[in-house]
Design a protein around this motif. Structure first.
Motif, PDB file in Angstrom:
ATOM      1  N   LEU A 274       0.966  -1.151   0.088  1.00  0.00           N
ATOM      2  CA  LEU A 274       0.080  -0.238   0.207  1.00  0.00           C
ATOM      3  C   LEU A 274       0.894   1.199   0.058  1.00  0.00           C
ATOM      4  CD1 LEU A 274      -2.512  -1.106   2.723  1.00  0.00           C
ATOM      5  CD2 LEU A 274      -2.893  -1.081   0.186  1.00  0.00           C
ATOM      6  N   THR A 275       0.276   2.343  -0.554  1.00  0.00           N
ATOM      7  CA  THR A 275       0.905   3.575  -0.482  1.00  0.00           C
ATOM      8  C   THR A 275       0.266   4.539  -0.336  1.00  0.00           C
ATOM      9  OG1 THR A 275       0.791   3.962  -2.857  1.00  0.00           O
ATOM     10  CG2 THR A 275       2.649   2.942  -2.450  1.00  0.00           C
ATOM     11  N   SER A 276       0.717   5.846   0.113  1.00  0.00           N
ATOM     12  CA  SER A 276      -0.023   7.149   0.431  1.00  0.00           C
ATOM     13  C   SER A 276       1.033   8.089   0.059  1.00  0.00           C
ATOM     14  CB  SER A 276      -0.659   7.022   1.778  1.00  0.00           C
ATOM     15  OG  SER A 276       0.276   7.842   2.733  1.00  0.00           O
ATOM     16  N   PRO A 277       0.505   9.279  -0.085  1.00  0.00           N
ATOM     17  CA  PRO A 277       1.377  10.687  -0.132  1.00  0.00           C
ATOM     18  C   PRO A 277       2.311  10.613   1.205  1.00  0.00           C
ATOM     19  CG  PRO A 277      -0.557  11.247  -0.791  1.00  0.00           C
ATOM     20  CD  PRO A 277      -0.964   9.876  -0.169  1.00  0.00           C
ATOM     21  N   TRP A 278       1.865  10.094   2.250  1.00  0.00           N
ATOM     22  CA  TRP A 278       2.667  10.205   3.311  1.00  0.00           C
ATOM     23  C   TRP A 278       3.788   9.220   3.507  1.00  0.00           C
ATOM     24  CZ3 TRP A 278      -2.362  11.983   2.957  1.00  0.00           C
ATOM     25  CH2 TRP A 278      -2.417  13.196   3.449  1.00  0.00           C
ATOM     26  N   ASN A 279       3.991   8.280   2.211  1.00  0.00           N
ATOM     27  CA  ASN A 279       5.001   7.495   2.231  1.00  0.00           C
ATOM     28  C   ASN A 279       5.876   7.435   1.196  1.00  0.00           C
ATOM     29  OD1 ASN A 279       3.458   5.758   1.178  1.00  0.00           O
ATOM     30  ND2 ASN A 279       4.560   3.790   1.684  1.00  0.00           N
ATOM     31  N   THR A 280       5.207   8.184   0.067  1.00  0.00           N
ATOM     32  CA  THR A 280       5.817   8.477  -1.145  1.00  0.00           C
ATOM     33  C   THR A 280       6.405   9.769  -1.561  1.00  0.00           C
ATOM     34  OG1 THR A 280       3.675   8.545  -2.379  1.00  0.00           O
ATOM     35  CG2 THR A 280       4.420   6.394  -2.367  1.00  0.00           C
ATOM     36  N   LYS A 281       5.470  10.930  -1.233  1.00  0.00           N
ATOM     37  CA  LYS A 281       5.810  12.294  -1.700  1.00  0.00           C
ATOM     38  C   LYS A 281       6.552  12.766  -0.414  1.00  0.00           C
ATOM     39  CE  LYS A 281       3.774  16.777  -2.532  1.00  0.00           C
ATOM     40  NZ  LYS A 281       4.475  16.804  -3.944  1.00  0.00           N
ATOM     41  N   TRP A 282       6.099  12.569   0.907  1.00  0.00           N
ATOM     42  CA  TRP A 282       6.814  13.158   1.873  1.00  0.00           C
ATOM     43  C   TRP A 282       7.256  11.895   2.959  1.00  0.00           C
ATOM     44  CZ3 TRP A 282       1.326  14.458   1.777  1.00  0.00           C
ATOM     45  CH2 TRP A 282       1.145  15.835   0.894  1.00  0.00           C
ATOM     46  N   TYR A 283       7.958  12.219   3.754  1.00  0.00           N
ATOM     47  CA  TYR A 283       8.541  11.243   4.781  1.00  0.00           C
ATOM     48  C   TYR A 283       9.448  10.023   4.044  1.00  0.00           C
ATOM     49  CZ  TYR A 283       5.794  13.762   7.811  1.00  0.00           C
ATOM     50  OH  TYR A 283       5.160  14.861   8.494  1.00  0.00           O
ATOM     51  N   ARG A 284      10.362  10.647   3.345  1.00  0.00           N
ATOM     52  CA  ARG A 284      11.247   9.564   2.478  1.00  0.00           C
ATOM     53  C   ARG A 284      12.408  10.563   2.125  1.00  0.00           C
ATOM     54  NH1 ARG A 284      10.564  10.143  -2.955  1.00  0.00           N
ATOM     55  NH2 ARG A 284      11.865   8.080  -3.356  1.00  0.00           N
ATOM     56  N   MET A 285      13.364  10.269   2.011  1.00  0.00           N
ATOM     57  CA  MET A 285      14.776  10.896   1.900  1.00  0.00           C
ATOM     58  C   MET A 285      14.733  11.414   0.209  1.00  0.00           C
ATOM     59  SD  MET A 285      16.316  11.705   4.470  1.00  0.00           S
ATOM     60  CE  MET A 285      16.925  11.139   6.126  1.00  0.00           C
ATOM     61  N   THR A 286      14.908  12.612  -0.203  1.00  0.00           N
ATOM     62  CA  THR A 286      14.802  13.071  -1.323  1.00  0.00           C
ATOM     63  C   THR A 286      15.888  14.158  -1.430  1.00  0.00           C
ATOM     64  OG1 THR A 286      13.139  14.769  -1.228  1.00  0.00           O
ATOM     65  CG2 THR A 286      12.570  12.457  -1.984  1.00  0.00           C
ATOM     66  N   GLY A 287      16.889  14.166  -2.680  1.00  0.00           N
ATOM     67  CA  GLY A 287      17.864  15.207  -2.588  1.00  0.00           C
ATOM     68  C   GLY A 287      19.059  14.415  -3.135  1.00  0.00           C
ATOM     69  N   PRO A 288      20.256  15.497  -3.361  1.00  0.00           N
ATOM     70  CA  PRO A 288      21.203  15.126  -3.942  1.00  0.00           C
ATOM     71  C   PRO A 288      22.057  13.903  -3.691  1.00  0.00           C
ATOM     72  CG  PRO A 288      21.579  17.102  -2.937  1.00  0.00           C
ATOM     73  CD  PRO A 288      20.110  16.697  -2.932  1.00  0.00           C
ATOM     74  N   ALA A 289      21.958  13.715  -2.340  1.00  0.00           N
ATOM     75  CA  ALA A 289      22.573  12.621  -1.597  1.00  0.00           C
ATOM     76  C   ALA A 289      21.843  11.178  -1.548  1.00  0.00           C
ATOM     77  CB  ALA A 289      23.180  12.670  -0.302  1.00  0.00           C
ATOM     78  N   TYR A 290      20.733  11.128  -2.322  1.00  0.00           N
ATOM     79  CA  TYR A 290      19.550   9.932  -1.931  1.00  0.00           C
ATOM     80  C   TYR A 290      19.180   9.584  -3.292  1.00  0.00           C
ATOM     81  CZ  TYR A 290      19.865  11.393   2.765  1.00  0.00           C
ATOM     82  OH  TYR A 290      20.397  11.779   4.169  1.00  0.00           O
ATOM     83  N   PRO A 291      19.263   8.051  -3.535  1.00  0.00           N
ATOM     84  CA  PRO A 291      18.562   7.776  -4.770  1.00  0.00           C
ATOM     85  C   PRO A 291      16.902   7.910  -4.945  1.00  0.00           C
ATOM     86  CG  PRO A 291      18.634   5.906  -3.163  1.00  0.00           C
ATOM     87  CD  PRO A 291      19.318   6.931  -2.415  1.00  0.00           C
ATOM     88  N   ALA A 292      16.689   8.026  -6.033  1.00  0.00           N
ATOM     89  CA  ALA A 292      15.160   8.380  -6.362  1.00  0.00           C
ATOM     90  C   ALA A 292      14.237   7.550  -5.729  1.00  0.00           C
ATOM     91  CB  ALA A 292      15.169   8.316  -7.848  1.00  0.00           C
ATOM     92  N   ASP A 293      14.691   6.187  -5.622  1.00  0.00           N
ATOM     93  CA  ASP A 293      13.566   5.059  -4.726  1.00  0.00           C
ATOM     94  C   ASP A 293      14.069   4.830  -3.391  1.00  0.00           C
ATOM     95  OD1 ASP A 293      16.396   3.846  -5.349  1.00  0.00           O
ATOM     96  OD2 ASP A 293      15.510   2.200  -6.259  1.00  0.00           O
ATOM     97  N   ALA A 294      14.559   6.005  -2.635  1.00  0.00           N
ATOM     98  CA  ALA A 294      14.712   5.934  -1.237  1.00  0.00           C
ATOM     99  C   ALA A 294      13.547   5.316  -0.738  1.00  0.00           C
ATOM    100  CB  ALA A 294      15.458   7.097  -0.764  1.00  0.00           C
ATOM    101  N   PRO A 295      13.686   4.654   0.348  1.00  0.00           N
ATOM    102  CA  PRO A 295      12.383   3.800   1.137  1.00  0.00           C
ATOM    103  C   PRO A 295      11.758   4.798   1.984  1.00  0.00           C
ATOM    104  CG  PRO A 295      14.513   2.932   1.992  1.00  0.00           C
ATOM    105  CD  PRO A 295      14.928   3.877   0.984  1.00  0.00           C
ATOM    106  N   PRO A 296      10.786   4.570   2.376  1.00  0.00           N
ATOM    107  CA  PRO A 296       9.824   5.367   3.265  1.00  0.00           C
ATOM    108  C   PRO A 296      10.761   5.340   4.579  1.00  0.00           C
ATOM    109  CG  PRO A 296       8.425   4.213   2.282  1.00  0.00           C
ATOM    110  CD  PRO A 296       9.750   3.590   1.858  1.00  0.00           C
ATOM    111  N   LEU A 297      10.620   6.368   5.544  1.00  0.00           N
ATOM    112  CA  LEU A 297      11.424   6.693   6.584  1.00  0.00           C
ATOM    113  C   LEU A 297      10.571   5.767   7.732  1.00  0.00           C
ATOM    114  CD1 LEU A 297      12.589  10.188   6.799  1.00  0.00           C
ATOM    115  CD2 LEU A 297      13.861   8.185   5.950  1.00  0.00           C
ATOM    116  N   THR A 298      11.322   4.909   8.594  1.00  0.00           N
ATOM    117  CA  THR A 298      10.728   4.027   9.644  1.00  0.00           C
ATOM    118  C   THR A 298      11.472   4.535  11.131  1.00  0.00           C
ATOM    119  OG1 THR A 298      12.154   2.226   9.074  1.00  0.00           O
ATOM    120  CG2 THR A 298       9.947   2.333   7.975  1.00  0.00           C
ATOM    121  N   VAL A 299      12.479   3.776  11.414  1.00  0.00           N
ATOM    122  CA  VAL A 299      12.958   3.912  12.727  1.00  0.00           C
ATOM    123  C   VAL A 299      13.729   5.228  12.943  1.00  0.00           C
ATOM    124  CG1 VAL A 299      14.612   2.933  14.267  1.00  0.00           C
ATOM    125  CG2 VAL A 299      13.113   1.343  12.675  1.00  0.00           C
ATOM    126  N   THR A 300      13.485   5.914  14.213  1.00  0.00           N
ATOM    127  CA  THR A 300      14.180   7.120  14.330  1.00  0.00           C
ATOM    128  C   THR A 300      15.426   7.032  14.782  1.00  0.00           C
ATOM    129  OG1 THR A 300      13.267   7.162  16.713  1.00  0.00           O
ATOM    130  CG2 THR A 300      12.017   8.329  14.996  1.00  0.00           C
TER     131      THR A 300
END
Length: 412
Positions: A274-300
């Motif tokens: 399952l997906t939602s904007p809160w694990n695909t658009k937000w709350y995952r790493m995006t930017g020059p240091a991260y791959p386009a398919d970086a997984p959703p964030l979980t453990v702090t």
């Protein structure tokens, strides 16, 4: 009414889930639960009068407000108290705090991952009264916003990130009471090939940039659901405050705050991802240091904070005991080091006794000899071997700033 109508199915499901105390107790013991009678369970809804996006008082000596959000001030934290009082816990809202009547609240559970697959229209229904009748579990854990520390991307590393400019106060440790989600899912019947659970809140749809993203929702693996997820109804032995999810919220211990959906209203159990904007658009790493398919964030990650105002004045030549707290979503904190000279030298802090639950309290005596500006640093290492770094790679959302934070003070 037809016996096969959706309403009839829902009512029968409520009765089946809420009845049979002996069977429920057996199920709870199988997953490590305890009888509900062992905890103080709320029996009436909390009261609140709507007056803004946040309902509880926000005195300036306790909070720094950010519109729909409010940050706890670390200089207001009492070193003698381990738990964060609900009145003092930070608030992270996407919209505004809703006022929900516990007497009419329902949790609807559906999906093809259940042994008896249900559509949303034919969902199993769990009421507030049903929940209070089930065996409960209490867990003391840290709750932290994913963007906690975001402002330091700009002030320490020169790379500003968008979003609420939290310092380190979007965090707290709470003793939560609720029903293990594993108990509910197993009583309903869970397919072996179930993959994900999506939790949806009852707050207003989130609209940003003219786009309506719908209700706040986020999926998580079934493995987490049957491990330690809780359907929470109490904080520190009292009913949840409206700003913190009354009447019921989800709790995923050790995971980012957005995963613990407030004002829980629906759970979808699925045999597919399952997906939602809160694990695909937000709350995952995006930017020059991260791959386009970086997984959703979980453990702090691992973090530390001084219980002291930034720029605080420290008396010269006198012994001052610096205090603070460190925490990690993966494992208890095992070591904390403190520097009073900007990182030139480090010393071991004395750890408090409560290290295996939420955060770890610590103290460090300091007798500054001369006046002037000083920079305090604190870095922690958890039992999983994770240590706070000097810097962290930038990401667009400003998530997971876990680097050692520079804390300026003045000695006079």
């Amino acid at each position: 009414m037809s016996p096969d109508s959706p309403s009839s199915y829902a009512r029968r499901d409520v009765l089946r889930l809420g009845a049979g105390a002996a069977a429920a107790l057996v199920a709870a013991r199988a997953v490590g639960g305890s009888p509900a009678a062992a905890v103080t369970a709320p029996s009436a809804p909390a009261t609140a009068v709507p007056s803004g996006p946040i309902l509880k008082p926000l005195p300036t000596e306790w909070f720094t407000p950010f519109g729909t959000n409010a940050e706890m001030r670390w200089d207001s934290v009492d070193p003698r108290r381990y738990l964060t009082a609900p009145e003092r816990l930070f608030v992270r809202n996407h919209t505004s705090t809703p006022v929900i009547d516990a007497a009419t609240w329902e949790l609807r559970i559906h999906g093809d991952g259940l042994a008896d697959p249900r559509t949303a229209e034919r969902a199993h229904v769990l009421t507030y009264r049903d929940l209070l009748r089930l065996p409960a579990r209490t867990a003391t854990t840290v709750l932290e916003c994913t963007g906690n520390g975001r402002s330091f991307f700009a002030t320490q590393q020169g790379t500003p990130a968008s979003g609420t400019a939290w310092q380190l106060g979007a965090v707290g440790t709470v003793r939560w009471t609720g029903v293990p989600l594993s108990l509910v899912l197993r009583r309903l019947g869970l397919r072996r090939d179930a993959v994900d659970v999506q939790a949806t809140g009852l707050d207003a749809p989130y609209v940003s940039g003219g786009v309506d993203y719908g209700a706040v929702r986020r999926p998580f693996p079934v493995a987490k659901a049957v491990d330690d997820a809780l359907l929470v109804y109490a904080m520190n032995g009292r009913p949840l405050l409206p700003d913190h999810g009354f009447p019921v919220r989800l709790l995923l211990p050790g995971w980012i705050g957005i995963a613990s959906i407030k004002w829980l209203g629906e759970l979808e159990v699925s045999r597919s991802t399952l997906t939602s904007p809160w694990n695909t658009k937000w709350y995952r790493m995006t930017g020059p240091a991260y791959p386009a398919d970086a997984p959703p964030l979980t453990v702090t990650p691992v973090k530390s904070a001084f219980e002291l105002a930034r720029g605080a004045e420290i008396p010269a030549g006198r012994r001052t005991v610096l205090t603070g707290r460190s925490w990690s979503g993966a494992a208890p904190v095992r070591r904390v080091e403190v520097s009073t000279d900007g990182g030139e030298t480090w010393g071991a802090a004395r750890l408090g006794r409560r290290r295996g639950e939420g955060w770890t309290q610590w103290s460090y005596p300091w007798r500054p000899r001369g006046s002037g500006e000083h920079v305090l640093l604190a870095r922690a290492t958890d039992a999983a071997g994770r240590t706070q770094p000097d810097e962290v790679p930038f990401n667009d959302g400003g998530y997971f700033f876990s680097a050692v934070v520079r804390h300026p003070v003045a000695v006079a």
